[in-house]
Motif scaffolding. Structure first.
Motif, PDB file in Angstrom:
ATOM      1  N   THR A 525       0.841  -1.202   0.000  1.00 32.31           N
ATOM      2  CA  THR A 525       0.000   0.000   0.000  1.00 32.31           C
ATOM      3  C   THR A 525       0.873   1.247   0.000  1.00 32.31           C
ATOM      4  OG1 THR A 525      -1.758  -1.137   1.207  1.00 32.31           O
ATOM      5  CG2 THR A 525      -1.785   1.267   1.255  1.00 32.31           C
ATOM      6  N   LEU A 526       1.933   1.246   0.822  1.00 37.48           N
ATOM      7  CA  LEU A 526       2.858   2.383   0.846  1.00 37.48           C
ATOM      8  C   LEU A 526       3.539   2.536  -0.500  1.00 37.48           C
ATOM      9  CD1 LEU A 526       4.454   4.638   2.197  1.00 37.48           C
ATOM     10  CD2 LEU A 526       6.002   2.904   3.134  1.00 37.48           C
ATOM     11  N   ALA A 527       3.878   1.409  -1.140  1.00 39.25           N
ATOM     12  CA  ALA A 527       4.532   1.478  -2.455  1.00 39.25           C
ATOM     13  C   ALA A 527       3.614   2.132  -3.473  1.00 39.25           C
ATOM     14  CB  ALA A 527       4.926   0.075  -2.919  1.00 39.25           C
ATOM     15  N   GLY A 528       2.318   1.819  -3.420  1.00 37.69           N
ATOM     16  CA  GLY A 528       1.361   2.435  -4.339  1.00 37.69           C
ATOM     17  C   GLY A 528       1.242   3.923  -4.101  1.00 37.69           C
ATOM     18  N   VAL A 529       1.281   4.340  -2.826  1.00 37.41           N
ATOM     19  CA  VAL A 529       1.217   5.766  -2.509  1.00 37.41           C
ATOM     20  C   VAL A 529       2.420   6.485  -3.097  1.00 37.41           C
ATOM     21  CG1 VAL A 529       1.337   7.437  -0.625  1.00 37.41           C
ATOM     22  CG2 VAL A 529      -0.182   5.460  -0.433  1.00 37.41           C
ATOM     23  N   LYS A 530       3.592   5.852  -2.996  1.00 39.96           N
ATOM     24  CA  LYS A 530       4.804   6.498  -3.505  1.00 39.96           C
ATOM     25  C   LYS A 530       4.723   6.698  -5.018  1.00 39.96           C
ATOM     26  CE  LYS A 530       8.131   4.869  -0.032  1.00 39.96           C
ATOM     27  NZ  LYS A 530       9.364   4.079   0.185  1.00 39.96           N
ATOM     28  N   VAL A 531       4.159   5.693  -5.731  1.00 36.13           N
ATOM     29  CA  VAL A 531       4.054   5.802  -7.183  1.00 36.13           C
ATOM     30  C   VAL A 531       3.169   6.995  -7.550  1.00 36.13           C
ATOM     31  CG1 VAL A 531       3.137   4.671  -9.248  1.00 36.13           C
ATOM     32  CG2 VAL A 531       4.501   3.381  -7.612  1.00 36.13           C
ATOM     33  N   GLY A 549      -2.566  14.682   1.486  1.00 37.16           N
ATOM     34  CA  GLY A 549      -3.466  13.905   2.341  1.00 37.16           C
ATOM     35  C   GLY A 549      -4.743  13.505   1.644  1.00 37.16           C
ATOM     36  N   ASN A 550      -5.181  14.311   0.636  1.00 38.07           N
ATOM     37  CA  ASN A 550      -6.385  13.958  -0.107  1.00 38.07           C
ATOM     38  C   ASN A 550      -6.216  12.634  -0.839  1.00 38.07           C
ATOM     39  OD1 ASN A 550      -7.683  16.280   0.742  1.00 38.07           O
ATOM     40  ND2 ASN A 550      -6.999  17.494  -1.033  1.00 38.07           N
ATOM     41  N   LEU A 551      -4.990  12.366  -1.299  1.00 29.31           N
ATOM     42  CA  LEU A 551      -4.710  11.095  -1.968  1.00 29.31           C
ATOM     43  C   LEU A 551      -5.003   9.922  -1.033  1.00 29.31           C
ATOM     44  CD1 LEU A 551      -3.503   9.307  -4.224  1.00 29.31           C
ATOM     45  CD2 LEU A 551      -1.238   9.825  -3.276  1.00 29.31           C
ATOM     46  N   LEU A 552      -4.580  10.053   0.250  1.00 27.82           N
ATOM     47  CA  LEU A 552      -4.794   8.969   1.208  1.00 27.82           C
ATOM     48  C   LEU A 552      -6.277   8.802   1.525  1.00 27.82           C
ATOM     49  CD1 LEU A 552      -1.878   9.677   3.732  1.00 27.82           C
ATOM     50  CD2 LEU A 552      -1.841   8.349   1.615  1.00 27.82           C
ATOM     51  N   ILE A 553      -7.009   9.942   1.584  1.00 28.16           N
ATOM     52  CA  ILE A 553      -8.437   9.873   1.888  1.00 28.16           C
ATOM     53  C   ILE A 553      -9.207   9.272   0.711  1.00 28.16           C
ATOM     54  CG2 ILE A 553     -10.481  11.256   2.421  1.00 28.16           C
ATOM     55  CD1 ILE A 553      -8.593  13.272   3.804  1.00 28.16           C
ATOM     56  N   GLY A 560      -9.879  10.293   7.440  1.00 32.52           N
ATOM     57  CA  GLY A 560     -10.134  11.697   7.726  1.00 32.52           C
ATOM     58  C   GLY A 560      -8.871  12.519   7.602  1.00 32.52           C
ATOM     59  N   ARG A 561      -9.027  13.833   7.645  1.00 33.42           N
ATOM     60  CA  ARG A 561      -7.913  14.723   7.412  1.00 33.42           C
ATOM     61  C   ARG A 561      -6.851  14.599   8.521  1.00 33.42           C
ATOM     62  NH1 ARG A 561      -8.692  18.542   3.533  1.00 33.42           N
ATOM     63  NH2 ARG A 561      -7.221  20.000   4.499  1.00 33.42           N
ATOM     64  N   GLU A 562      -7.293  14.470   9.776  1.00 40.23           N
ATOM     65  CA  GLU A 562      -6.329  14.361  10.869  1.00 40.23           C
ATOM     66  C   GLU A 562      -5.515  13.089  10.741  1.00 40.23           C
ATOM     67  OE1 GLU A 562      -5.445  16.569  13.166  1.00 40.23           O
ATOM     68  OE2 GLU A 562      -6.804  17.976  12.155  1.00 40.23           O
ATOM     69  N   LYS A 563      -6.194  11.993  10.381  1.00 40.98           N
ATOM     70  CA  LYS A 563      -5.475  10.723  10.223  1.00 40.98           C
ATOM     71  C   LYS A 563      -4.500  10.803   9.047  1.00 40.98           C
ATOM     72  CE  LYS A 563      -4.784   6.280  11.018  1.00 40.98           C
ATOM     73  NZ  LYS A 563      -5.919   5.330  10.857  1.00 40.98           N
ATOM     74  N   ALA A 564      -4.934  11.448   7.959  1.00 44.51           N
ATOM     75  CA  ALA A 564      -4.055  11.586   6.791  1.00 44.51           C
ATOM     76  C   ALA A 564      -2.834  12.442   7.140  1.00 44.51           C
ATOM     77  CB  ALA A 564      -4.827  12.226   5.637  1.00 44.51           C
ATOM     78  N   LYS A 565      -3.051  13.518   7.875  1.00 42.49           N
ATOM     79  CA  LYS A 565      -1.939  14.386   8.286  1.00 42.49           C
ATOM     80  C   LYS A 565      -0.935  13.620   9.145  1.00 42.49           C
ATOM     81  CE  LYS A 565      -1.053  18.611  10.938  1.00 42.49           C
ATOM     82  NZ  LYS A 565      -1.692  19.704  11.729  1.00 42.49           N
ATOM     83  N   ALA A 566      -1.445  12.831  10.082  1.00 43.30           N
ATOM     84  CA  ALA A 566      -0.564  12.067  10.963  1.00 43.30           C
ATOM     85  C   ALA A 566       0.214  11.011  10.189  1.00 43.30           C
ATOM     86  CB  ALA A 566      -1.389  11.424  12.074  1.00 43.30           C
TER      87      ALA A 566
END
Length: 599
Positions: A525-531, A549-553, A560-566
């Motif tokens: 999942t982290l690898a996909g985020v990096k791509v 953070g919008n990408l993660l949401i 949520g935004r707080e979780k994405a920020k963290a």
């Protein structure tokens, strides 16, 4: 002006004019202004006694219709004729010849005659008959009083004039020549004059007596000398308690003030640094701890709990601790009597006497509000009450600590948060404020129950520079006084010192918390985020439309935004992502989040 208003104005002017002339007549006959009882429009001499006469102090005390009732009461005639101490004569002031008649005392025609003679001669009674004048026509007399005649020289020196005016300010009366007429001492009217440069007071009921003068106000010259010869301030404990001054601790109810004062009291009487583990031993002090609300058994529970927690023994206390409850004794320093606030002088005298008898160093009053009946929003009243406690500190040669509440709905407590008027804050020498740890502070410090922690700050210090906050926490101590299955018995909240974590410790804890946020995210999942981050330009600022953070949401990785920020912060800490400064599509520089090269 309306007709009723004009009538009222004319009547008021008539009374003022009558009062002005009438007062001169009273002075001439050395008497008091009164209203004569009337019946059917005529003076009622049959019922006229001293008790039936109505005293008058101002023209507003009577009406225009009462002007015919104005009269002068003259008594104590032994001042003038050597007899008639119990005689009272009333002179009805009216148009034409005044009516003069005796109403009280043994029959004394001479008393009535001297009044008539003064009126006929239009001279003051004092000037005509002097002090005293033997009545040769009345038979044998008492011997003249010694040292009661006025001085022959009617001229006052400037210093004597000042002294006489000072007595006039304190006791009333009117200065004529070298004599003060009508001055009252203990409610007795008489005259004050100089005999061999000593002021004497004489009345019909008092032989000439020396007049006690209040001390004259004087300015004291100041000269710079050796500062090392000035006595050092007598600090008692913690750069807060100081001898001869009142201090205060202010905070919300349940915020730790009472428990904190108990731990401090034990530290003072034992000389052990109970609230400052790194502090030195100090000289043991004698402390009187007074709770004006709790019963004595509750006071005992709290002190036993604190002593058990800190390992304080009775031998270490050494008889230097005194505790009392307001349920057993009255500790009220000011009472409300109608509209007047009265300082309870007997209480101050008793308090100071006991402080001196026991050689008390510090008196702790908890709470301040239970020691007075003043309106707390009345600055003048609060100033008087606090000043009364300052008197206890000064006259008892001790420090007085007042614990006080704050007004409701207060946020951050400051010196201005103290309940009531600002006079309380201004009158105490040092003020500490108590603030319960906030939720945000608790999260930063990594504590589970922030309300069990509080900090102490100097809200007002005008004798020493303010230092950093002191943190405290509550711990629960069982007294083991239970019965049956509940062996632990009462649980007592005891205040102990607590240190705020260091910056490094806080940073390490925060990093661990952030790492925990992404610890369960699969590697793929982290690898996909990096791509996705590498292929597009996602900004680091969460206010931006294309925030990373919008990408993660959008992909469901964060809820949520707080979780994405963290999560983004955790991956930056771990070296998986980094913040890169580059230009956006509009050629403006901004911070973007990209994968770390080679990772």
């Amino acid at each position: 002006m309306t007709a009723p208003q004009r009538k009222e104005f004319i009547e008021a002017e008539e009374m003022r004019h009558a009062w002005s002339e009438f007062k001169e007549f009273c002075w001439m006959l050395a008497g008091d202004p009164v209203l004569m009882p009337f019946k059917d429009g005529e003076p009622d001499w049959q019922s006229a006694t001293r008790d039936s006469l109505q005293k008058v102090n101002h023209w507003s005390d009577f009406t225009a219709a009462d002007i015919p009732r104005l009269a002068i009461l003259t008594d104590s005639f032994d001042r003038f004729i050597g007899k008639g101490a119990d005689v009272s004569v009333v002179t009805l002031w009216r148009e034409g010849t005044p009516i003069v008649q005796q109403i009280d005392g043994a029959s004394c025609d001479r008393a009535v005659d001297v009044i008539r003679e003064a009126i006929a001669d239009d001279l003051p009674l004092e000037d005509v008959y002097g002090l005293p004048l033997a009545d040769k026509a009345a038979g044998p007399q008492d011997p003249p009083l010694a040292s009661t005649s006025a001085p022959a020289n009617d001229n006052l020196s400037p210093e004597q004039a000042i002294r006489l005016r000072r007595i006039q300010a304190d006791h009333g009366g009117e200065i004529r020549g070298s004599t003060l007429f009508g001055a009252k001492f203990d409610g007795v009217p008489g005259q004050v004059f100089f005999v061999d440069d000593e002021m004497r007071f004489v009345s019909g009921r008092r032989v000439s007596a020396p007049v006690i003068e209040r001390e004259q106000l004087r300015a004291t010259p100041f000269s710079l000398g050796d500062p090392t010869a000035i006595p050092e301030r007598d600090w008692l404990f913690g750069r807060h308690f100081i001898r001869k001054y009142a201090t205060a601790s202010v905070g919300p109810g349940g915020g730790g003030k009472t428990a904190h004062s108990i731990s401090e009291a034990l530290a003072m009487v034992t000389g052990r640094p109970l609230l400052d583990p790194d502090g030195p031993l100090t000289k043991p002090l004698r402390v009187w701890w007074i709770n004006a609300e709790d019963p004595q058994d509750e006071i005992a529970r709290r002190f036993h709990g604190a002593a058990k927690h800190f390992g304080v023994t009775n031998e270490q206390v050494g008889g230097r601790l005194f505790t009392d409850s307001g349920r057993d004794q009255q500790f009220v320093i000011a009472r409300q009597e109608g509209r007047d606030l009265k300082i309870v002088e007997p209480f101050i005298e008793d308090m100071v006497a006991e402080v001196r008898r026991r050689e008390i160093d510090v008196v702790i009053i908890d709470p301040f509000v239970s020691t007075h009946e003043a309106q707390e929003n009345d600055n003048g009243a609060m100033q008087r009450v606090t000043a009364a406690w300052v008197r206890v500190a000064d006259e008892g040669n001790c420090g007085v600590e007042l614990t006080h509440h704050v007004a409701k709905n207060q946020g951050e407590v400051t010196a201005d948060s103290a309940r009531g008027g600002g006079a309380f804050k201004d009158k105490v020498r040092s003020m500490r404020v108590f603030n319960i740890m906030t939720q945000a502070e608790g999260e930063k410090a990594g504590v589970d129950d922030p309300r069990a922690y509080f900090r102490v700050d100097f809200g007002k210090v005008n004798m020493v520079a303010s230092g950093h906050s002191q943190w405290r926490r509550f711990v629960s101590v069982p007294l083991m006084n239970g019965r049956g299955l509940a062996k632990t018995g009462d649980e007592i909240g005891v205040v102990e010192p607590w240190k705020w974590p260091s910056a490094d410790a806080i940073a390490e804890r925060a990093a661990s918390a952030r790492a925990a946020v992404v610890s369960d995210v699969p590697a793929e999942t982290l690898a996909g985020v990096k791509v996705r981050l590498e292929a597009s330009d996602y900004k680091a600022d969460q206010r931006a439309k294309h925030w990373a953070g919008n990408l993660l949401i959008e992909t469901g990785i964060a809820d949520g935004r707080e979780k994405a920020k963290a999560m983004l912060a955790a991956w930056v800490d771990a070296g998986e992502l980094e913040i890169v400064r580059m230009k956006d599509a509009s050629r403006h520089e901004a911070d973007f989040i990209k994968p770390v090269a080679g990772v």
